[in-house]
Design an enzyme around this catalytic site. Structure first.
Site, PDB file in Angstrom:
ATOM      1  N   ARG A 532       0.824  -1.211   0.000  1.00 11.86           N
ATOM      2  CA  ARG A 532       0.000   0.000   0.000  1.00 11.86           C
ATOM      3  C   ARG A 532       0.858   1.260   0.000  1.00 11.86           C
ATOM      4  NH1 ARG A 532      -4.969   2.318  -1.168  1.00 11.86           N
ATOM      5  NH2 ARG A 532      -5.171   4.219   0.071  1.00 11.86           N
ATOM      6  N   GLU A 533       1.949   1.247   0.738  1.00 15.93           N
ATOM      7  CA  GLU A 533       2.757   2.452   0.899  1.00 15.93           C
ATOM      8  C   GLU A 533       3.509   2.822  -0.376  1.00 15.93           C
ATOM      9  OE1 GLU A 533       2.994   4.633   3.202  1.00 15.93           O
ATOM     10  OE2 GLU A 533       2.010   3.723   4.928  1.00 15.93           O
ATOM     11  N   SER A 534       4.151   1.862  -1.016  1.00 17.69           N
ATOM     12  CA  SER A 534       5.055   2.198  -2.121  1.00 17.69           C
ATOM     13  C   SER A 534       4.892   1.332  -3.353  1.00 17.69           C
ATOM     14  CB  SER A 534       6.506   2.077  -1.642  1.00 17.69           C
ATOM     15  OG  SER A 534       6.831   0.709  -1.413  1.00 17.69           O
ATOM     16  N   TYR A 642      -7.005   3.854   3.602  1.00 17.56           N
ATOM     17  CA  TYR A 642      -5.746   3.151   3.859  1.00 17.56           C
ATOM     18  C   TYR A 642      -5.991   1.897   4.697  1.00 17.56           C
ATOM     19  CZ  TYR A 642      -0.955   2.481   5.615  1.00 17.56           C
ATOM     20  OH  TYR A 642       0.270   1.964   5.946  1.00 17.56           O
TER      21      TYR A 642
END
Length: 678
Positions: A532-534, A642
């Protein structure tokens, strides 16, 4: 120079790869998949030597040792990145004598990142020479406003010469449109534009409306000085509009001075909407008061009216204002934005009004009602109201979908989720051909040199020439190369969403698993957070400054480093965060700390990883609330989305890691309350 160097790419990349019929059985695609490595078997050692020689040649060019650099380049005639050396060499040797070489490069590499780089540098050289004729010949659209203005100036001069030679003044009309587009800019423009702008204004093209539009753009860019300067160009009878807009921008409460809105010009409506959006998050009471005053005084379009009333309802819901429900009830669910529907749900969950939620979901348009979110909450509401059979039917429908709500529905039904993986259909030969394209080869080599930004530019150039049917191919190829972030992005953009294994790769598997075990946290959670982050992009940087695989903020990294045992040598934290080993070590350490500070509640820790522990604690209710309801009531959309994404990804990764477990099962009985504070 180029005619002395044998160049490997004599054929341009075709805009449409004519590979024939692409669709074949996926099983056949797997068994017949040809080698997609751009480096031919047995030549990796040669390619490694070429990379070293490329870097040596670059350094020689930087030191202006051109003879030695050309000698190196002669040995790189079949190396994909040779064009970049040619660009570097030409940029340091611009002259009219080398003009044919420059033009040959433009022709051979049209549209490529290397060609765009060289063209920009060449145009800047021509500006320094004040060579308008060549500049016009070679100009293609540029990001630089300075080059844009020089182009307009030289084009105007050329048109003036044509008019003096007998052409009609009518040839200026399309040009004036170009000038209008250039002038309509939110920031000050270079002085090179001034002569053209003066001629454009003298021709009567600087209308009151265009001036107004630029004032709005300037205020949106926070260029108050420019907006004040532009006000002088408004007509006498409409200049009050610019003055009023500037005052509303500086002091949004000006919108409450109703007497300053005389109703003389329809553009007052734009000022009202602008002011309402400015005060929306600072004074919701004024928002309601001002809208109720102006609502029937101006001819707002149905879209403007609906958007504003939805915005008011959402704002009131976010502030916990009981009037929110009244405003929501005045809007047809079919006309609501997704944001408004979300906050309607949150407002009624906050008061446990499942009757209202059931009525709302029954009134949703079919295409919205069939989404997993609304199937899930329709089922939850009907179950609370005792309509068990219908609730089970809706929950079973939701459980068929591969997302947060589908997995949550599966957990409620005590069913194992289905990943619904499907191999995409493609022709293996087409993939092999794509891998050998010059742009693909250049992207591959740039990535080997850790020049990730340049690699992505080449990759985007490659993808831009593909048809809709071919767009899945670079996604598959990137996956085969271990270029996970580009594979993930390409699958999303192609609409091919069922290749779960490639969309959710076990990237950096050993690194993530070992650090998860060291920190005593679930590896699937670490994979999900990183995905999810990168999207596994090692050089990712967020607008806020978070960096690397797990998007660590430099301040967070320094905090974690101070708390680590042993010596803490002074290092460049920002660069360190691009190192996968350091980034994942810090990220997993931080996740473990957040778990500790939330009493091992991984749901709260997930929210805290995105929003920060203190902000997350502000969202904890005084009275216990069901976990699924709390997620819907998270006030920040970014964090709400998120959390849902990470939990869904965690379920997928748990199954890809071989665990038959329903990750979201603990949420079914979980209660969230303000007692959980770290």
């Amino acid at each position: 120079m180029r005619n002395k160097i044998k160049h490997p790419f004599k054929f341009l990349f075709s805009a449409s790869l004519c590979w024939g019929m692409l669709a074949v059985a996926s099983a056949q695609a797997v068994t017949e998949l040809q080698d997609t490595n751009p480096v031919q078997l047995g030549s990796e050692a040669v390619r490694a030597d070429q990379r070293d020689m490329f870097l040596q040649a670059e350094r020689l060019i930087e030191r202006r040792q051109f003879t030695q650099a050309r000698e190196k380049m002669l040995q790189l005639s079949d190396y994909p990145l040779l064009p970049y050396l040619e660009v570097a060499l030409l940029e340091q040797n611009f002259s009219l004598a080398n003009e044919p070489v420059v033009l040959e490069f433009f022709n051979e590499f049209t549209g490529t990142p290397a060609e765009r780089q060289l063209r920009t540098a060449w145009l800047q050289y021509l500006v320094r020479r004040n060579d308008g004729e060549r500049f016009l010949r070679d100009y293609r659209w540029q990001n630089s406003t300075h080059l844009q203005c020089f182009y307009l100036r030289e084009k105007y001069r050329a048109l003036q010469r044509e008019i003096r030679d007998g052409a009609s003044d009518g040839i200026l009309e399309p040009f004036w449109n170009e000038v209008s587009d250039q002038w309509r800019h939110g920031r000050s423009l270079p002085s090179a534009c001034d002569p053209v702008f003066a001629a454009w204004a003298n021709a009567g093209q600087r209308t009151d409306q265009i001036v107004w539009e630029r004032i709005l753009l300037a205020l949106n860019e926070r260029q108050q000085g420019l907006a004040r300067y532009l006000t002088r160009f408004m007509d006498d009878e409409t200049r009050y509009l610019a003055d009023l807009m500037r005052r509303v921008h500086a002091t949004p409460n000006t919108i409450r001075r109703f007497q300053e809105f005389p109703g003389k010009d329809e553009r007052e409506r734009e000022i009202v909407l602008y002011g309402l959006n400015r005060i929306r998050w600072t004074n919701h009471n004024t928002l309601v008061e001002v809208w109720e005053h102006f609502r029937d005084r101006y001819a707002f379009t149905p879209a403007e009216r609906g958007q504003m009333e939805s915005d008011i309802a959402v704002t009131l819901a976010l502030r916990g204002d009981p009037r929110a429900k009244q405003w929501f009830e005045g809007i047809d669910p079919a006309d609501m934005s997704d944001t408004a529907r979300q906050w309607y749900l949150a407002a009624h969950l906050n008061t446990r009004n499942f009757q209202a939620i059931a009525r709302f979901t029954d009134r949703l348009p079919p295409d919205v009602a069939s989404r997993a979110q609304w199937q899930y909450w329709a089922a939850r509401a009907k179950a609370e109201l005792g309509h068990i059979d219908r609730a089970l039917e809706l929950m079973e429908q939701a459980a068929q979908q591969r997302n947060y709500y589908g997995f949550l529905a599966s957990a409620r039904l005590t069913l194992m989720p289905s990943l619904q993986h499907e191999e995409p259909e493609f022709h293996p030969e087409a993939l092999h051909v794509l891998a050998q394209q010059p742009a693909a080869q250049r992207a591959y080599e740039l990535r080997q040199l850790s020049r990730f930004m340049d690699a992505r530019r080449e990759w985007n150039h490659l993808r831009s020439g593909l048809t809709e049917e071919e767009r899945v191919l670079p996604a598959i190829l990137a996956s085969e190369w271990g270029w996970y972030d580009q594979a993930i992005f390409a699958f999303a953009q192609s609409g091919t969403l069922n290749d779960v294994h490639r969309r959710f790769p076990l990237a950096f598997s050993e690194l993530l698993t070992e650090n998860a075990q060291r920190a005593s946290i679930d590896p699937a959670w670490v994979f999900a957070i990183t995905r999810r982050e990168s999207s596994f992009q090692v050089d990712a940087v967020s607008p806020a400054g978070a960096r690397g695989l797990m998007q660590i903020m430099p301040g967070t990294a320094e905090y974690l480093q101070r708390g680590a045992p042993g010596p803490n040598p002074r290092v460049n934290i920002q660069n360190q965060l691009f190192n996968p080993e350091d980034n994942v070590r810090l990220g997993t350490t931080y996740l473990a700390e957040l778990l500790r500070r939330t009493d091992d509640n991984w749901l709260l820790a997930t929210a805290a990883y995105n929003a920060g522990i203190h902000r997350m604690q502000e969202w904890l209710p005084e009275e216990s609330v069901a976990a699924d309801m709390w997620v819907e009531m998270i006030p920040f959309q970014e964090t709400r989305d998120y959390v849902k994404a990470v939990l869904a990804y965690q379920q997928i990764y748990a199954m890809l890691l071989g665990k038959d477990v329903n990750v979201l099962a603990p949420m079914i009985r979980m209660q969230i309350n303000g007692g959980r504070r770290g």
